[in-house]
Design a protein around this motif. Structure first.
Motif, mmCIF file in Angstrom:
data_model
loop_
_atom_site.group_PDB
_atom_site.id
_atom_site.type_symbol
_atom_site.label_atom_id
_atom_site.label_comp_id
_atom_site.label_asym_id
_atom_site.label_seq_id
_atom_site.Cartn_x
_atom_site.Cartn_y
_atom_site.Cartn_z
ATOM 1 N N CYS A 1 0.968 -1.345 0.057
ATOM 2 C CA CYS A 1 -0.191 0.157 0.153
ATOM 3 C C CYS A 1 0.820 1.219 -0.015
ATOM 4 O O CYS A 1 0.487 2.221 -0.735
ATOM 5 N N VAL A 2 1.986 1.327 0.847
ATOM 6 C CA VAL A 2 2.855 2.386 0.872
ATOM 7 C C VAL A 2 3.420 2.574 -0.476
ATOM 8 O O VAL A 2 3.062 3.855 -0.927
ATOM 9 N N PHE A 3 4.037 1.776 -1.243
ATOM 10 C CA PHE A 3 4.680 2.041 -2.552
ATOM 11 C C PHE A 3 3.413 2.248 -3.741
ATOM 12 O O PHE A 3 3.827 2.859 -4.552
ATOM 13 N N TYR A 4 2.483 1.653 -3.501
ATOM 14 C CA TYR A 4 1.236 1.790 -4.283
ATOM 15 C C TYR A 4 0.835 3.240 -4.315
ATOM 16 O O TYR A 4 0.653 3.864 -5.299
ATOM 17 N N ALA A 5 0.767 3.864 -3.213
ATOM 18 C CA ALA A 5 0.289 5.232 -2.915
ATOM 19 C C ALA A 5 1.570 6.322 -3.413
ATOM 20 O O ALA A 5 1.222 7.228 -4.031
ATOM 21 N N LEU A 6 2.554 5.788 -3.391
ATOM 22 C CA LEU A 6 3.832 6.782 -3.543
ATOM 23 C C LEU A 6 3.629 6.935 -5.243
ATOM 24 O O LEU A 6 4.088 7.954 -5.625
ATOM 25 N N LEU A 7 3.341 5.708 -5.893
ATOM 26 C CA LEU A 7 3.288 6.058 -7.321
ATOM 27 C C LEU A 7 1.952 6.509 -7.793
ATOM 28 O O LEU A 7 1.639 7.236 -8.728
ATOM 29 N N GLY A 8 0.885 5.940 -7.020
ATOM 30 C CA GLY A 8 -0.553 6.317 -7.596
ATOM 31 C C GLY A 8 -1.134 7.616 -7.314
ATOM 32 O O GLY A 8 -1.812 8.191 -8.058
ATOM 33 N N ILE A 9 -0.726 8.284 -6.320
ATOM 34 C CA ILE A 9 -1.127 9.682 -5.908
ATOM 35 C C ILE A 9 -0.579 10.481 -6.979
ATOM 36 O O ILE A 9 -1.330 11.414 -7.313
ATOM 37 N N PRO A 10 0.743 10.608 -7.203
ATOM 38 C CA PRO A 10 1.318 11.610 -8.367
ATOM 39 C C PRO A 10 0.584 11.130 -9.717
ATOM 40 O O PRO A 10 0.226 12.065 -10.447
ATOM 41 N N LEU A 11 0.346 10.036 -9.775
ATOM 42 C CA LEU A 11 -0.236 9.735 -11.058
ATOM 43 C C LEU A 11 -1.571 10.208 -11.063
ATOM 44 O O LEU A 11 -2.187 10.488 -12.394
ATOM 45 N N ASN A 12 -2.530 10.202 -9.987
ATOM 46 C CA ASN A 12 -3.962 10.671 -9.769
ATOM 47 C C ASN A 12 -3.784 12.256 -10.042
ATOM 48 O O ASN A 12 -4.788 12.898 -10.989
ATOM 49 N N VAL A 13 -2.838 12.830 -9.620
ATOM 50 C CA VAL A 13 -2.611 14.395 -9.734
ATOM 51 C C VAL A 13 -2.247 14.782 -11.371
ATOM 52 O O VAL A 13 -2.888 15.710 -11.849
ATOM 53 N N ILE A 14 -1.291 14.152 -11.810
ATOM 54 C CA ILE A 14 -1.058 14.430 -13.356
ATOM 55 C C ILE A 14 -2.412 13.846 -14.321
ATOM 56 O O ILE A 14 -2.602 14.794 -15.134
ATOM 57 N N PHE A 15 -3.139 12.996 -14.031
ATOM 58 C CA PHE A 15 -4.188 12.703 -14.771
ATOM 59 C C PHE A 15 -5.457 13.882 -14.606
ATOM 60 O O PHE A 15 -6.066 14.390 -15.857
ATOM 61 N N LEU A 16 -5.423 14.390 -13.303
ATOM 62 C CA LEU A 16 -6.537 15.476 -13.363
ATOM 63 C C LEU A 16 -6.108 16.915 -13.786
ATOM 64 O O LEU A 16 -6.881 17.676 -14.490
ATOM 65 N N ASN A 17 -4.822 16.982 -13.845
ATOM 66 C CA ASN A 17 -4.156 18.031 -14.342
ATOM 67 C C ASN A 17 -4.318 18.246 -16.070
ATOM 68 O O ASN A 17 -4.554 19.205 -16.526
ATOM 69 N N HIS A 18 -4.189 17.014 -16.321
ATOM 70 C CA HIS A 18 -4.237 16.910 -18.066
ATOM 71 C C HIS A 18 -5.567 17.064 -18.317
ATOM 72 O O HIS A 18 -5.904 17.654 -19.442
ATOM 73 N N LEU A 19 -6.567 16.582 -17.467
ATOM 74 C CA LEU A 19 -8.083 16.836 -18.053
ATOM 75 C C LEU A 19 -8.382 18.282 -17.872
ATOM 76 O O LEU A 19 -9.341 18.804 -18.577
ATOM 77 N N GLY A 20 -7.671 19.199 -17.044
ATOM 78 C CA GLY A 20 -7.753 20.486 -17.087
ATOM 79 C C GLY A 20 -7.083 21.605 -18.017
ATOM 80 O O GLY A 20 -7.415 22.599 -18.279
ATOM 81 N N THR A 21 -6.163 20.456 -18.711
ATOM 82 C CA THR A 21 -5.608 21.365 -19.912
ATOM 83 C C THR A 21 -6.595 21.930 -20.877
ATOM 84 O O THR A 21 -6.267 23.165 -21.488
ATOM 85 N N GLY A 22 -7.225 21.075 -21.466
ATOM 86 C CA GLY A 22 -8.086 21.717 -22.489
ATOM 87 C C GLY A 22 -9.202 22.869 -22.098
ATOM 88 O O GLY A 22 -9.211 23.760 -22.709
ATOM 89 N N LEU A 23 -9.576 22.729 -20.856
ATOM 90 C CA LEU A 23 -10.205 23.892 -20.203
ATOM 91 C C LEU A 23 -9.728 25.112 -20.186
ATOM 92 O O LEU A 23 -9.880 26.101 -20.514
#
Length: 309
Positions: A125-147
């Motif tokens: 869970c620790v290593f999964y969160a270390l990779l998954g949380i930044p990935l989630n942030v990048i995903f949300l930021n890219h969705l806002g690029t078009g806007l």
């Protein structure tokens, strides 16, 4: 001097913001204490009375044995096992529930009602969160690029006719309204129907979830007395991701839309005031004939006097 500049910045900007922040926390603490402390004391007293009644009905048990049993129940609850029902209750770690848990990890919601109990699961869970949380942030930021690209065109609305500006504002308002209904209104209605909650409780769960607060007092798919479809919690996890993406899209849009609406309202207000001016008075901002490149009678008379001299 660097020290003087730092002190000036601290006194002029940081200190008032810090005082407002601490004051807001103190205000929240005071209100929550007034609202919740008495209810907590009442619940505690009712629980103690229920334990006394239980001991009176079952005289074969003593106080120590009851406390031990309560401790076992608490440990089971901490490990994600619902003490209600029997061993045939659905597993908290089937694929749908595991997918839901993975979504709460990468989105940092963390309801707290379920967590890995094995050492291997905790390490993963620790290593999964270390990779998954930044990935989630990048995903949300890219969705806002078009806007953000669309927001650049909104800033140039003032160059367009007022009718076009009004239509664009109405279109954006309709877009926000429909998106809010799909993301924030309909899902709480579904959760309320499936879980047996009121709409207020369903909306409270939706807000606490999408704001990533995640208290864990309301969690979907945890009632052992209900028979959920196998993909229920997986669909809830997908809704969480879509809801977070929706919030990432509209948060920068709402202030700009309100600013544009205020500009249009002020413009119409100025037009209404200009229409009430006297007929012989030239309206403000109206270009004169000279500004439009036309020759006035006064200019023609002036030119004749210059030629005659």
């Amino acid at each position: 001097m660097p020290g003087a500049g730092l002190c000036s910045c601290w006194g002029g900007r940081v200190l008032p913001l810090l005082l407002a922040y601490v004051g807001y926390l103190l205000l929240g603490a005071t209100i929550f204490q007034l609202l919740e402390k008495q209810a907590e004391a009442q619940s505690r007293n009712e629980f103690q009375l229920e334990k006394l009644r239980f001991l009176e009905n079952y005289t074969c048990l003593d106080q120590w044995a009851l406390e031990q049993f309560v401790q076992v129940i608490m440990e089971a609850w901490v490990k994600g096992v619902n003490p209600k029902g029997n061993s045939t209750n659905p597993s908290n770690w089937d694929f749908g529930s595991s997918f839901f848990f993975a979504g709460t990890v990468v989105t940092t919601i963390g309801y707290g009602n379920l967590a890995p109990s094995t050492e291997a699961g905790q390490v993963f869970c620790v290593f999964y969160a270390l990779l998954g949380i930044p990935l989630n942030v990048i995903f949300l930021n890219h969705l806002g690029t078009g806007l953000r690209a669309h927001l650049a065109t909104i800033e140039r609305w003032e160059d367009q006719p007022r009718r076009s500006q009004l239509l664009r504002v109405l279109g954006l308002a309709l877009f926000l309204t429909l998106g809010t209904l799909v993301i924030l209104i309909f899902p709480p209605m579904v959760f309320s129907h499936v879980e047996g909650w009121s709409f207020g409780e369903g909306f409270y769960f939706a807000f606490i979830t999408l704001s990533t607060i995640g208290f864990g007092d309301y969690v979907v798919g945890t009632d052992p007395s209900k028979h959920y479809i196998s993909v229920y919690r997986s669909l809830a996890a997908i809704w969480i991701l879509l809801g977070l993406a929706w919030l990432a899209l509209i948060l920068p849009l709402v202030p700009l839309l309100l600013h544009r609406c205020c500009q249009l309202w002020l413009l119409r207000l100025r037009q209404g005031c200009g229409a009430k001016e006297a007929p012989g008075r030239r309206p403000r901002g109206r270009p004169t004939a000279a500004r439009r490149g036309q020759v006035t009678p006064q200019d023609f008379a002036t030119s004749e006097r210059g030629l005659g001299s």
